[in-house]
Design a protein around this motif. Structure first.
Motif, mmCIF file in Angstrom:
data_model
loop_
_atom_site.group_PDB
_atom_site.id
_atom_site.type_symbol
_atom_site.label_atom_id
_atom_site.label_comp_id
_atom_site.label_asym_id
_atom_site.label_seq_id
_atom_site.Cartn_x
_atom_site.Cartn_y
_atom_site.Cartn_z
ATOM 1 N N ASP A 112 0.823 -1.210 0.000
ATOM 2 C CA ASP A 112 0.000 0.000 0.000
ATOM 3 C C ASP A 112 0.860 1.264 0.000
ATOM 4 O O ASP A 112 0.520 2.259 -0.656
ATOM 5 N N LEU A 113 1.968 1.253 0.742
ATOM 6 C CA LEU A 113 2.856 2.427 0.765
ATOM 7 C C LEU A 113 3.421 2.713 -0.622
ATOM 8 O O LEU A 113 3.550 3.877 -1.027
ATOM 9 N N LEU A 114 3.761 1.654 -1.352
ATOM 10 C CA LEU A 114 4.253 1.851 -2.704
ATOM 11 C C LEU A 114 3.152 2.377 -3.621
ATOM 12 O O LEU A 114 3.386 3.255 -4.459
ATOM 13 N N ALA A 115 1.938 1.870 -3.440
ATOM 14 C CA ALA A 115 0.809 2.330 -4.256
ATOM 15 C C ALA A 115 0.516 3.807 -4.021
ATOM 16 O O ALA A 115 0.129 4.533 -4.938
ATOM 17 N N LEU A 116 0.689 4.250 -2.782
ATOM 18 C CA LEU A 116 0.429 5.646 -2.424
ATOM 19 C C LEU A 116 1.608 6.568 -2.731
ATOM 20 O O LEU A 116 1.560 7.758 -2.444
ATOM 21 N N ASP A 117 2.677 6.006 -3.278
ATOM 22 C CA ASP A 117 3.889 6.759 -3.607
ATOM 23 C C ASP A 117 4.541 7.371 -2.365
ATOM 24 O O ASP A 117 5.179 8.415 -2.441
ATOM 25 N N ARG A 118 4.388 6.713 -1.223
ATOM 26 C CA ARG A 118 5.077 7.167 -0.014
ATOM 27 C C ARG A 118 6.545 6.745 -0.037
ATOM 28 O O ARG A 118 7.366 7.317 0.670
ATOM 29 N N ALA A 152 13.382 -15.198 10.489
ATOM 30 C CA ALA A 152 12.957 -13.964 9.834
ATOM 31 C C ALA A 152 12.925 -14.146 8.330
ATOM 32 O O ALA A 152 13.673 -14.953 7.764
ATOM 33 N N GLY A 153 12.054 -13.370 7.700
ATOM 34 C CA GLY A 153 12.014 -13.287 6.247
ATOM 35 C C GLY A 153 11.857 -11.833 5.852
ATOM 36 O O GLY A 153 11.021 -11.124 6.419
ATOM 37 N N VAL A 154 12.675 -11.365 4.926
ATOM 38 C CA VAL A 154 12.602 -9.976 4.456
ATOM 39 C C VAL A 154 12.606 -9.973 2.936
ATOM 40 O O VAL A 154 13.391 -10.696 2.298
ATOM 41 N N LEU A 155 11.714 -9.168 2.367
ATOM 42 C CA LEU A 155 11.629 -8.987 0.925
ATOM 43 C C LEU A 155 11.870 -7.527 0.590
ATOM 44 O O LEU A 155 11.392 -6.624 1.308
ATOM 45 N N VAL A 156 12.603 -7.268 -0.470
ATOM 46 C CA VAL A 156 12.717 -5.909 -1.005
ATOM 47 C C VAL A 156 11.621 -5.739 -2.043
ATOM 48 O O VAL A 156 11.546 -6.499 -3.012
ATOM 49 N N LEU A 157 10.763 -4.750 -1.817
ATOM 50 C CA LEU A 157 9.636 -4.487 -2.709
ATOM 51 C C LEU A 157 9.818 -3.139 -3.405
ATOM 52 O O LEU A 157 10.214 -2.152 -2.777
ATOM 53 N N GLU A 158 9.504 -3.115 -4.676
ATOM 54 C CA GLU A 158 9.523 -1.895 -5.480
ATOM 55 C C GLU A 158 8.367 -1.951 -6.466
ATOM 56 O O GLU A 158 7.880 -3.036 -6.796
ATOM 57 N N ARG A 159 7.929 -0.794 -6.959
ATOM 58 C CA ARG A 159 6.989 -0.827 -8.065
ATOM 59 C C ARG A 159 7.673 -1.501 -9.256
ATOM 60 O O ARG A 159 8.845 -1.242 -9.544
ATOM 61 N N THR A 160 6.938 -2.377 -9.915
ATOM 62 C CA THR A 160 7.554 -3.175 -10.967
ATOM 63 C C THR A 160 8.153 -2.316 -12.070
ATOM 64 O O THR A 160 9.260 -2.598 -12.564
ATOM 65 N N ALA A 161 7.476 -1.265 -12.438
ATOM 66 C CA ALA A 161 8.006 -0.390 -13.487
ATOM 67 C C ALA A 161 9.331 0.229 -13.054
ATOM 68 O O ALA A 161 10.271 0.341 -13.864
ATOM 69 N N ASP A 162 9.434 0.625 -11.787
ATOM 70 C CA ASP A 162 10.682 1.207 -11.286
ATOM 71 C C ASP A 162 11.808 0.175 -11.282
ATOM 72 O O ASP A 162 12.952 0.482 -11.635
ATOM 73 N N ALA A 163 11.466 -1.039 -10.848
ATOM 74 C CA ALA A 163 12.478 -2.094 -10.782
ATOM 75 C C ALA A 163 13.031 -2.398 -12.166
ATOM 76 O O ALA A 163 14.250 -2.533 -12.360
#
Length: 406
Positions: free
Chosen positions: A174-180, A234-245
Protein backbone atom coordinates in the motif's frame (compact mmCIF):
# COMPACT_ATOMS: atom_id res chain seq x y z
CA UNK A 1 -4.78 1.11 -5.03
CA UNK A 2 -6.28 -2.10 -6.37
CA UNK A 3 -4.28 -3.88 -8.99
CA UNK A 4 -0.86 -2.34 -8.27
CA UNK A 5 2.00 -4.48 -9.54
CA UNK A 6 4.81 -4.71 -6.98
CA UNK A 7 8.09 -6.42 -7.76
CA UNK A 8 10.07 -8.55 -5.35
CA UNK A 9 13.69 -7.74 -6.17
CA UNK A 10 15.40 -9.15 -3.10
CA UNK A 11 14.93 -12.07 -0.72
CA UNK A 12 16.47 -12.78 2.67
CA UNK A 13 15.87 -15.61 5.13
CA UNK A 14 16.93 -16.85 8.54
CA UNK A 15 14.99 -20.02 9.34
CA UNK A 16 15.29 -23.35 11.12
CA UNK A 17 16.32 -24.67 7.70
CA UNK A 18 19.45 -22.52 7.79
CA UNK A 19 20.84 -19.00 7.55
CA UNK A 20 20.17 -17.70 4.06
CA UNK A 21 17.72 -18.29 1.23
CA UNK A 22 19.71 -21.14 -0.28
CA UNK A 23 19.89 -23.39 2.81
CA UNK A 24 16.31 -22.60 3.80
CA UNK A 25 14.90 -23.40 0.35
CA UNK A 26 16.92 -26.61 0.16
CA UNK A 27 15.62 -27.68 3.56
CA UNK A 28 11.93 -27.19 2.73
CA UNK A 29 12.29 -28.80 -0.70
CA UNK A 30 14.06 -31.72 0.93
CA UNK A 31 11.35 -32.08 3.56
CA UNK A 32 13.95 -32.13 6.34
CA UNK A 33 12.20 -31.26 9.59
CA UNK A 34 14.11 -29.04 12.02
CA UNK A 35 12.12 -30.12 15.08
CA UNK A 36 14.12 -31.47 18.00
CA UNK A 37 14.08 -31.67 21.78
CA UNK A 38 15.28 -28.28 23.03
CA UNK A 39 17.75 -28.31 25.98
CA UNK A 40 16.51 -24.85 27.03
CA UNK A 41 13.09 -26.40 27.74
CA UNK A 42 14.44 -29.27 29.82
CA UNK A 43 11.90 -29.01 32.64
CA UNK A 44 8.91 -28.26 30.42
CA UNK A 45 5.86 -30.35 29.66
CA UNK A 46 6.61 -29.81 25.96
CA UNK A 47 10.28 -29.65 25.00
CA UNK A 48 10.14 -29.48 21.20
CA UNK A 49 11.19 -26.52 19.08
CA UNK A 50 12.64 -25.59 15.69
CA UNK A 51 15.74 -23.47 16.27
CA UNK A 52 17.84 -21.63 13.68
CA UNK A 53 21.01 -23.74 13.33
CA UNK A 54 24.44 -22.16 13.48
CA UNK A 55 23.28 -18.59 14.02
CA UNK A 56 26.27 -16.66 15.42
CA UNK A 57 25.11 -13.09 15.96
CA UNK A 58 28.56 -11.87 17.00
CA UNK A 59 30.12 -13.17 13.81
CA UNK A 60 27.31 -11.89 11.61
CA UNK A 61 26.74 -8.49 13.22
CA UNK A 62 29.81 -7.82 15.36
CA UNK A 63 30.04 -8.42 19.10
CA UNK A 64 29.13 -4.91 20.26
CA UNK A 65 26.12 -4.66 17.94
CA UNK A 66 24.88 -8.16 18.73
CA UNK A 67 24.97 -7.64 22.50
CA UNK A 68 22.69 -4.63 22.21
CA UNK A 69 20.00 -6.40 20.19
CA UNK A 70 17.39 -8.99 21.07
CA UNK A 71 17.44 -12.13 18.99
CA UNK A 72 14.33 -11.13 16.99
CA UNK A 73 16.14 -8.00 15.75
CA UNK A 74 19.35 -9.91 15.03
CA UNK A 75 17.45 -12.26 12.74
CA UNK A 76 15.83 -9.37 10.87
CA UNK A 77 19.08 -7.51 10.24
CA UNK A 78 20.76 -10.59 8.81
CA UNK A 79 17.78 -11.38 6.57
CA UNK A 80 17.48 -7.75 5.44
CA UNK A 81 21.18 -7.59 4.57
CA UNK A 82 20.80 -10.63 2.32
CA UNK A 83 17.66 -9.22 0.69
CA UNK A 84 19.25 -5.84 -0.04
CA UNK A 85 22.32 -7.45 -1.58
CA UNK A 86 20.07 -9.74 -3.65
CA UNK A 87 18.22 -6.68 -4.94
CA UNK A 88 21.47 -5.09 -6.09
CA UNK A 89 20.88 -2.04 -3.92
CA UNK A 90 23.50 -0.09 -1.95
CA UNK A 91 22.28 1.67 1.20
CA UNK A 92 25.29 3.98 0.95
CA UNK A 93 23.92 5.47 -2.26
CA UNK A 94 20.13 5.15 -2.08
CA UNK A 95 17.77 8.02 -1.20
CA UNK A 96 16.94 6.94 2.36
CA UNK A 97 13.91 9.23 2.54
CA UNK A 98 12.27 7.10 -0.15
CA UNK A 99 13.05 3.79 1.57
CA UNK A 100 10.51 2.44 4.05
CA UNK A 101 10.59 -0.42 6.53
CA UNK A 102 7.48 -2.44 7.41
CA UNK A 103 8.08 -5.52 9.52
CA UNK A 104 5.82 -7.77 11.56
CA UNK A 105 6.21 -9.61 14.83
CA UNK A 106 3.81 -11.01 17.40
CA UNK A 107 5.71 -10.37 20.61
CA UNK A 108 8.88 -8.29 20.35
CA UNK A 109 11.71 -9.47 22.58
CA UNK A 110 10.39 -11.83 25.28
CA UNK A 111 13.86 -13.31 25.74
CA UNK A 112 15.21 -9.99 26.96
CA UNK A 113 12.18 -9.44 29.20
CA UNK A 114 12.52 -12.83 30.87
CA UNK A 115 16.27 -12.42 31.35
CA UNK A 116 15.90 -9.01 32.95
CA UNK A 117 13.01 -10.17 35.12
CA UNK A 118 15.39 -12.72 36.64
CA UNK A 119 17.86 -9.88 37.28
CA UNK A 120 15.13 -7.84 38.97
CA UNK A 121 14.05 -10.75 41.12
CA UNK A 122 17.54 -11.94 42.09
CA UNK A 123 19.60 -8.73 42.21
CA UNK A 124 17.12 -5.87 42.52
CA UNK A 125 15.93 -3.00 40.28
CA UNK A 126 19.26 -1.17 40.28
CA UNK A 127 20.78 -4.02 38.30
CA UNK A 128 18.19 -4.10 35.51
CA UNK A 129 19.78 -3.20 32.18
CA UNK A 130 19.07 0.27 30.77
CA UNK A 131 18.81 -1.51 27.42
CA UNK A 132 15.77 -3.53 28.54
CA UNK A 133 13.21 -1.38 26.74
CA UNK A 134 15.25 -0.52 23.62
CA UNK A 135 15.98 -4.21 23.18
CA UNK A 136 12.50 -5.65 23.73
CA UNK A 137 10.04 -3.10 22.32
CA UNK A 138 8.39 -4.44 19.15
CA UNK A 139 8.90 -1.20 17.19
CA UNK A 140 12.66 -1.57 17.54
CA UNK A 141 12.48 -4.29 14.88
CA UNK A 142 11.85 -1.62 12.24
CA UNK A 143 13.75 1.10 14.10
CA UNK A 144 17.00 -0.86 14.24
CA UNK A 145 16.60 -1.95 10.63
CA UNK A 146 16.28 1.68 9.58
CA UNK A 147 19.40 2.60 11.56
CA UNK A 148 21.37 -0.28 10.09
CA UNK A 149 20.60 0.62 6.47
CA UNK A 150 19.86 4.36 6.52
CA UNK A 151 16.18 3.97 5.63
CA UNK A 152 14.54 7.22 6.78
CA UNK A 153 11.15 6.78 5.11
CA UNK A 154 7.98 5.40 6.75
CA UNK A 155 8.94 3.00 9.52
CA UNK A 156 6.56 0.71 11.37
CA UNK A 157 5.96 -2.68 12.94
CA UNK A 158 2.62 -4.43 12.57
CA UNK A 159 1.28 -7.00 15.02
CA UNK A 160 -1.47 -9.32 13.81
CA UNK A 161 -0.19 -12.35 15.72
CA UNK A 162 0.81 -15.14 13.34
CA UNK A 163 -0.41 -13.13 10.34
CA UNK A 164 2.03 -10.28 11.10
CA UNK A 165 4.61 -11.01 8.39
CA UNK A 166 1.99 -11.20 5.65
CA UNK A 167 0.22 -8.10 6.97
CA UNK A 168 3.52 -6.23 6.81
CA UNK A 169 3.99 -7.14 3.15
CA UNK A 170 0.44 -6.05 2.33
CA UNK A 171 0.96 -2.76 4.17
CA UNK A 172 4.26 -2.19 2.36
CA UNK A 173 2.48 -2.73 -0.94
CA UNK A 174 0.00 0.00 0.00
CA UNK A 175 2.86 2.43 0.76
CA UNK A 176 4.25 1.85 -2.70
CA UNK A 177 0.81 2.33 -4.26
CA UNK A 178 0.43 5.65 -2.42
CA UNK A 179 3.89 6.76 -3.61
CA UNK A 180 5.08 7.17 -0.01
CA UNK A 181 8.21 5.14 -0.87
CA UNK A 182 10.15 3.81 -3.83
CA UNK A 183 11.61 0.84 -1.94
CA UNK A 184 10.26 -0.98 1.12
CA UNK A 185 11.99 -3.59 3.25
CA UNK A 186 9.05 -5.78 4.24
CA UNK A 187 8.65 -8.99 6.19
CA UNK A 188 8.72 -10.30 9.73
CA UNK A 189 10.90 -11.68 12.48
CA UNK A 190 10.27 -13.66 15.65
CA UNK A 191 12.24 -15.17 18.54
CA UNK A 192 9.61 -16.46 20.97
CA UNK A 193 11.15 -19.78 21.96
CA UNK A 194 11.60 -18.75 25.60
CA UNK A 195 10.67 -20.63 28.78
CA UNK A 196 7.69 -18.43 29.66
CA UNK A 197 6.23 -18.21 26.15
CA UNK A 198 6.59 -21.92 25.55
CA UNK A 199 5.00 -22.73 28.88
CA UNK A 200 2.06 -20.57 27.88
CA UNK A 201 1.62 -22.33 24.55
CA UNK A 202 1.85 -25.70 26.28
CA UNK A 203 -0.78 -24.76 28.83
CA UNK A 204 -3.11 -23.80 25.96
CA UNK A 205 -2.71 -27.27 24.47
CA UNK A 206 -1.44 -25.79 21.21
CA UNK A 207 1.86 -27.68 20.93
CA UNK A 208 2.67 -31.12 19.60
CA UNK A 209 3.76 -33.57 22.28
CA UNK A 210 5.25 -36.12 19.90
CA UNK A 211 8.59 -36.28 21.70
CA UNK A 212 9.09 -39.95 20.83
CA UNK A 213 9.54 -38.86 17.19
CA UNK A 214 10.51 -35.15 17.21
CA UNK A 215 11.25 -34.86 13.50
CA UNK A 216 7.70 -36.03 12.74
CA UNK A 217 5.99 -33.77 15.28
CA UNK A 218 4.98 -30.99 12.87
CA UNK A 219 2.67 -32.70 10.38
CA UNK A 220 0.25 -30.29 8.69
CA UNK A 221 -2.99 -31.79 7.33
CA UNK A 222 -2.05 -35.23 8.60
CA UNK A 223 -4.81 -37.26 10.24
CA UNK A 224 -2.61 -37.75 13.32
CA UNK A 225 -1.47 -34.16 13.83
CA UNK A 226 -1.59 -33.02 17.46
CA UNK A 227 -0.31 -29.43 17.52
CA UNK A 228 2.38 -27.12 16.20
CA UNK A 229 6.11 -26.95 16.91
CA UNK A 230 7.34 -23.41 17.62
CA UNK A 231 10.04 -22.04 15.35
CA UNK A 232 12.07 -18.85 15.08
CA UNK A 233 13.57 -16.77 12.31
CA UNK A 234 12.96 -13.96 9.83
CA UNK A 235 12.01 -13.29 6.25
CA UNK A 236 12.60 -9.98 4.46
CA UNK A 237 11.63 -8.99 0.93
CA UNK A 238 12.72 -5.91 -1.01
CA UNK A 239 9.64 -4.49 -2.71
CA UNK A 240 9.52 -1.89 -5.48
CA UNK A 241 6.99 -0.83 -8.07
CA UNK A 242 7.55 -3.17 -10.97
CA UNK A 243 8.01 -0.39 -13.49
CA UNK A 244 10.68 1.21 -11.29
CA UNK A 245 12.48 -2.09 -10.78
CA UNK A 246 12.60 -2.82 -14.49
CA UNK A 247 13.71 0.74 -15.24
CA UNK A 248 16.79 0.33 -13.04
CA UNK A 249 17.54 -3.06 -14.58
CA UNK A 250 16.78 -5.06 -11.43
CA UNK A 251 16.20 -8.78 -11.60
CA UNK A 252 12.57 -9.33 -10.60
CA UNK A 253 12.21 -12.52 -8.54
CA UNK A 254 8.42 -12.39 -8.43
CA UNK A 255 5.54 -9.98 -7.93
CA UNK A 256 3.04 -9.28 -5.15
CA UNK A 257 -0.15 -8.64 -7.13
CA UNK A 258 -2.84 -9.02 -4.46
CA UNK A 259 -3.48 -8.63 -0.75
CA UNK A 260 -6.52 -9.26 1.39
CA UNK A 261 -7.14 -9.12 5.12
CA UNK A 262 -10.02 -9.93 7.43
CA UNK A 263 -11.02 -10.60 11.01
CA UNK A 264 -13.00 -13.63 12.14
CA UNK A 265 -14.55 -11.62 15.01
CA UNK A 266 -15.23 -14.99 16.55
CA UNK A 267 -12.86 -16.16 19.30
CA UNK A 268 -9.51 -15.10 20.76
CA UNK A 269 -7.67 -18.27 19.76
CA UNK A 270 -9.96 -20.50 17.67
CA UNK A 271 -10.64 -19.78 13.98
CA UNK A 272 -14.17 -19.39 12.69
CA UNK A 273 -15.44 -22.99 12.44
CA UNK A 274 -16.47 -22.62 8.80
CA UNK A 275 -13.35 -20.70 7.75
CA UNK A 276 -15.37 -17.59 6.92
CA UNK A 277 -12.56 -15.21 7.81
CA UNK A 278 -9.76 -16.83 5.85
CA UNK A 279 -12.10 -17.26 2.87
CA UNK A 280 -12.94 -13.56 3.03
CA UNK A 281 -9.22 -12.70 3.00
CA UNK A 282 -8.60 -15.01 0.03
CA UNK A 283 -11.50 -13.49 -1.90
CA UNK A 284 -10.27 -9.97 -1.19
CA UNK A 285 -6.73 -10.81 -2.28
CA UNK A 286 -7.91 -12.36 -5.54
CA UNK A 287 -10.16 -9.38 -6.24
CA UNK A 288 -7.22 -7.05 -5.59
CA UNK A 289 -5.14 -9.07 -8.05
CA UNK A 290 -7.91 -9.10 -10.66
CA UNK A 291 -7.75 -12.89 -10.60
CA UNK A 292 -10.31 -15.67 -10.47
CA UNK A 293 -10.13 -18.59 -8.02
CA UNK A 294 -9.47 -20.89 -10.99
CA UNK A 295 -6.25 -18.98 -11.73
CA UNK A 296 -4.60 -20.22 -8.52
CA UNK A 297 -2.49 -23.32 -9.10
CA UNK A 298 -0.76 -23.46 -5.73
CA UNK A 299 -1.56 -22.52 -2.12
CA UNK A 300 1.14 -22.07 0.49
CA UNK A 301 -1.16 -22.75 3.41
CA UNK A 302 -1.01 -21.46 6.95
CA UNK A 303 -1.14 -25.16 7.85
CA UNK A 304 0.07 -25.09 11.45
CA UNK A 305 -0.42 -28.81 12.27
CA UNK A 306 -3.10 -28.07 14.86
CA UNK A 307 -6.27 -30.15 14.62
CA UNK A 308 -8.71 -27.26 14.22
CA UNK A 309 -6.72 -24.77 12.15
CA UNK A 310 -5.79 -27.22 9.41
CA UNK A 311 -9.33 -28.53 9.03
CA UNK A 312 -10.85 -25.05 8.91
CA UNK A 313 -8.33 -23.78 6.36
CA UNK A 314 -8.70 -26.87 4.18
CA UNK A 315 -12.47 -26.43 4.23
CA UNK A 316 -12.19 -22.80 3.12
CA UNK A 317 -9.65 -23.58 0.40
CA UNK A 318 -11.70 -26.42 -1.09
CA UNK A 319 -14.88 -24.33 -0.99
CA UNK A 320 -13.34 -21.33 -2.77
CA UNK A 321 -10.65 -22.83 -4.99
CA UNK A 322 -12.69 -25.49 -6.73
CA UNK A 323 -10.08 -26.05 -9.46
CA UNK A 324 -8.08 -28.02 -6.89
CA UNK A 325 -4.72 -26.23 -6.57
CA UNK A 326 -1.80 -28.10 -5.08
CA UNK A 327 -1.50 -27.21 -1.39
CA UNK A 328 1.58 -27.31 0.82
CA UNK A 329 2.62 -26.19 4.28
CA UNK A 330 6.33 -25.61 4.82
CA UNK A 331 5.74 -25.67 8.58
CA UNK A 332 6.35 -29.41 8.45
CA UNK A 333 10.02 -28.44 8.08
CA UNK A 334 10.37 -25.06 9.79
CA UNK A 335 7.75 -25.38 12.49
CA UNK A 336 5.55 -22.37 13.13
CA UNK A 337 7.55 -19.13 13.00
CA UNK A 338 4.63 -17.24 14.53
CA UNK A 339 4.79 -13.54 13.54
CA UNK A 340 7.52 -14.27 10.98
CA UNK A 341 5.65 -17.16 9.35
CA UNK A 342 3.79 -15.14 6.72
CA UNK A 343 6.95 -13.37 5.57
CA UNK A 344 9.04 -16.53 5.37
CA UNK A 345 6.25 -18.31 3.51
CA UNK A 346 5.92 -15.37 1.12
CA UNK A 347 9.59 -15.88 0.25
CA UNK A 348 8.93 -19.59 -0.32
CA UNK A 349 5.94 -18.65 -2.49
CA UNK A 350 8.13 -16.39 -4.63
CA UNK A 351 10.66 -19.21 -5.00
CA UNK A 352 7.91 -21.66 -5.96
CA UNK A 353 6.69 -19.33 -8.70
CA UNK A 354 10.25 -18.65 -9.82
CA UNK A 355 11.43 -22.27 -9.95
CA UNK A 356 8.16 -24.02 -10.76
CA UNK A 357 8.66 -26.31 -7.77
CA UNK A 358 6.20 -26.87 -4.92
CA UNK A 359 7.90 -27.98 -1.68
CA UNK A 360 6.44 -30.98 0.10
CA UNK A 361 4.39 -30.98 3.26
CA UNK A 362 6.83 -32.84 5.46
CA UNK A 363 5.51 -35.70 7.60
CA UNK A 364 2.25 -36.04 5.69
CA UNK A 365 1.60 -39.75 6.00
CA UNK A 366 -2.20 -39.89 5.82
CA UNK A 367 -4.30 -36.92 4.76
CA UNK A 368 -7.13 -36.15 7.16
CA UNK A 369 -10.09 -37.81 5.37
CA UNK A 370 -12.31 -34.82 6.19
CA UNK A 371 -10.21 -32.62 3.88
CA UNK A 372 -11.02 -32.29 0.19
CA UNK A 373 -7.70 -30.82 -0.93
CA UNK A 374 -4.66 -32.09 -2.83
CA UNK A 375 -1.56 -31.78 -0.63
CA UNK A 376 1.97 -32.11 -1.96
CA UNK A 377 3.63 -34.99 -0.11
CA UNK A 378 6.80 -34.77 -2.26
CA UNK A 379 8.56 -31.99 -4.18
CA UNK A 380 6.36 -31.40 -7.23
CA UNK A 381 7.08 -29.58 -10.45
CA UNK A 382 4.22 -27.23 -11.26
CA UNK A 383 3.48 -24.20 -13.41
CA UNK A 384 2.60 -22.19 -10.32
CA UNK A 385 2.49 -18.79 -11.97
CA UNK A 386 -0.06 -17.58 -9.41
CA UNK A 387 0.45 -18.58 -5.78
CA UNK A 388 -1.83 -17.81 -2.87
CA UNK A 389 -0.22 -17.60 0.58
CA UNK A 390 -2.42 -17.67 3.69
CA UNK A 391 -1.62 -16.52 7.23
CA UNK A 392 -3.90 -16.56 10.26
CA UNK A 393 -3.42 -15.42 13.84
CA UNK A 394 -4.86 -15.34 17.34
CA UNK A 395 -7.64 -12.81 17.57
CA UNK A 396 -9.02 -14.10 14.28
CA UNK A 397 -6.73 -12.02 12.09
CA UNK A 398 -6.18 -13.27 8.54
CA UNK A 399 -3.96 -12.10 5.68
CA UNK A 400 -3.61 -13.48 2.18
CA UNK A 401 -1.02 -12.59 -0.43
CA UNK A 402 -1.20 -13.34 -4.13
CA UNK A 403 2.27 -13.94 -5.57
CA UNK A 404 2.89 -14.05 -9.31
CA UNK A 405 5.88 -15.15 -11.35
CA UNK A 406 8.13 -12.44 -12.72
Amino acid sequence: MSGIDVAVTGLGLVTPGGVGVGPSWAAVCGGRSAAAVDPALEDHVVRLSCRVPGFDAEELLGARRAHRLDRFVQFALVAAREAIADAGLDPATWDGARVGVVLGCADGGPGTVEEQHHVLRDRGPAKVSPLLLPMQLPNMLAGQTAMEFGATGPNLVVATACASGATAIGTARDLLALDRCDVVLAGGSEAMITPLVMAGFAQMGALSRREDEPAAASRPFDADRDGFVAGEGAGVLVLERTADARARGAAVRGRVVGYGASADAHHMTRPHPEGAGVEQAMRAALADAGADPADVRHVNAHGTSTPLNDLVEATAVSRLLTAGPLVTSTKGVTGHLLGAAGAVEAVFSVLTAEHGLVPPTANLRRLDPRMDIEVAAAPTGAHAELVLSNSCGFGGQNATLVIAAA
